[in-house]
Design an enzyme around this catalytic site. Structure first.
Site, PDB file in Angstrom:
ATOM      1  CE  LYS A  17      -3.737  -2.517   2.249  1.00 11.81           C
ATOM      2  NZ  LYS A  17      -4.511  -2.819   3.466  1.00 11.81           N
ATOM      3  CD  GLN A  61      -3.405  -4.478   6.465  1.00  8.06           C
ATOM      4  OE1 GLN A  61      -3.526  -3.406   5.881  1.00  8.06           O
ATOM      5  NE2 GLN A  61      -3.804  -5.606   5.928  1.00  8.06           N
ATOM      6  CG  ASP A  84      -9.538  -0.372   5.106  1.00  3.01           C
ATOM      7  OD1 ASP A  84      -9.136  -0.827   4.027  1.00  3.01           O
ATOM      8  OD2 ASP A  84      -8.852  -0.336   6.148  1.00  3.01           O
TER       9      ASP A  84
HETATM   10  N1  GUN Z   1      -6.752  -7.012   6.376  1.00  9.20           N
HETATM   11  C1  GUN Z   1      -7.039  -7.772   5.303  1.00  9.20           C
HETATM   12  N2  GUN Z   1      -7.567  -7.011   4.335  1.00  9.20           N
HETATM   13  C2  GUN Z   1      -7.614  -5.749   4.798  1.00  9.20           C
HETATM   14  C3  GUN Z   1      -8.044  -4.515   4.242  1.00  9.20           C
HETATM   15  O1  GUN Z   1      -8.536  -4.409   3.109  1.00  9.20           O
HETATM   16  N3  GUN Z   1      -7.904  -3.437   5.053  1.00  9.20           N
HETATM   17  C4  GUN Z   1      -7.411  -3.513   6.304  1.00  9.20           C
HETATM   18  N4  GUN Z   1      -7.338  -2.398   7.025  1.00  9.20           N
HETATM   19  N5  GUN Z   1      -6.995  -4.641   6.850  1.00  9.20           N
HETATM   20  C5  GUN Z   1      -7.098  -5.748   6.090  1.00  9.20           C
END
Ligand code: GUN
Length: 248
Positions: A17, A61, A84
């Site tokens: 990211k 995350q 998200d």
């Molecule tokens: N853990 C697995 N997928 C995601 C996601 O798309 N966003 C976040 N914040 N954590 C995750």
């Protein structure tokens, strides 16, 4: 971006990211917090970022360590910075169809469907998986496009009979190669959301790819299918958050 603890997969995702932000010119800041961080400390960091005008988007995350309630963390993020789309306000907006942010993985799946020229209207769509992050919002997005949507999961009876009717099959159950070739309708669109590490250097999806690709009309690989799309959609949400926050 906030990462609590040392989960190796999460570290890879956060790093990807970060690289995507660099690539498109978004300033990103990482808060790498120790696993012992308390829920209060984490929420107080989120509140600081909520109130920081320079910050457009906040992402914590998941998963967070067990002593932290992940829903409490999601609820603490200001909905207009929730890139998200996990906050209940944004989840509710997805239900009504009037949303600012779309959860990144389902959004990435829709982008793949759209760019491949696949019309969802009237199609039998089967989503295998019922998570808040993927399965549930995925079903809503397909429904908004007038698909006839069935949500299945690991406890569904006669699963193969249902998946075999799917014109569009989305596998998001988190079990390596759970969807076998004989569970797929010939010519179906098969989208594999799973990322399962089965050996130090071997990732597989939720679909048995080798068998499935012979039967499907279109299929996404793992790695390289939905994963990069998820990150692209996060970037899109972040740009949108910047626009929304600039108007305030
Ligand atoms: N853990 C697995 N997928 C995601 C996601 O798309 N966003 C976040 N914040 N954590 C995750």
């Amino acid at each position: 971006m906030i990462l609590v603890g040392e989960d190796p997969a999460s570290k890879v995702y956060v790093n990807n990211k970060k690289k995507a932000c660099e690539y498109i010119g978004i300033n990103s800041y990482e808060y790498l917090l120790p696993a012992e961080t308390s829920q209060e400390e984490l929420i107080s960091l989120i509140e600081k970022l909520n109130n920081d005008e320079r910050v457009s988007g906040i992402l914590c995350q998941l998963p967070v360590p067990d002593h932290i309630d992940d829903q409490a963390i999601i609820n603490a993020i200001a909905p207009e910075k929730d890139v998200d789309a996990f906050h209940p306000v944004n989840v509710g907006k997805i239900m009504t169809g009037n949303f600012d942010f779309v959860p990144c993985t389902p959004a990435g799946v829709m982008e793949l469907i759209n760019e491949s020229g696949i019309d969802v209207c009237g199609k039998d769509c089967v989503v295998v998986g019922r998570s808040n992050i993927v399965g549930k919002p995925m079903a809503m997005l397909l429904l908004h496009r007038s698909g006839t949507v069935t949500i299945c999961h690991s406890k569904t009876r006669e699963l193969a009979e249902i998946t075999r009717k799917a014109d569009i099959l989305v596998a998001a159950v988190g079990i390596p190669e759970f969807i076998k070739g004989d569970m797929i309708k010939p010519g179906a669109v098969v989208i594999d959301v799973g990322i399962n590490r089965i050996a130090p250097k071997k990732l597989v999806g939720d679909v048995e790819f080798e068998a499935a690709e012979k039967i499907a009309g279109a299929i996404t690989p793992v790695p390289g299918g939905v994963g990069p799309m998820t990150i692209a959609m996060l970037m899109k949400n972040t740009v949108k958050a910047a626009q929304i926050n600039a108007q305030k």
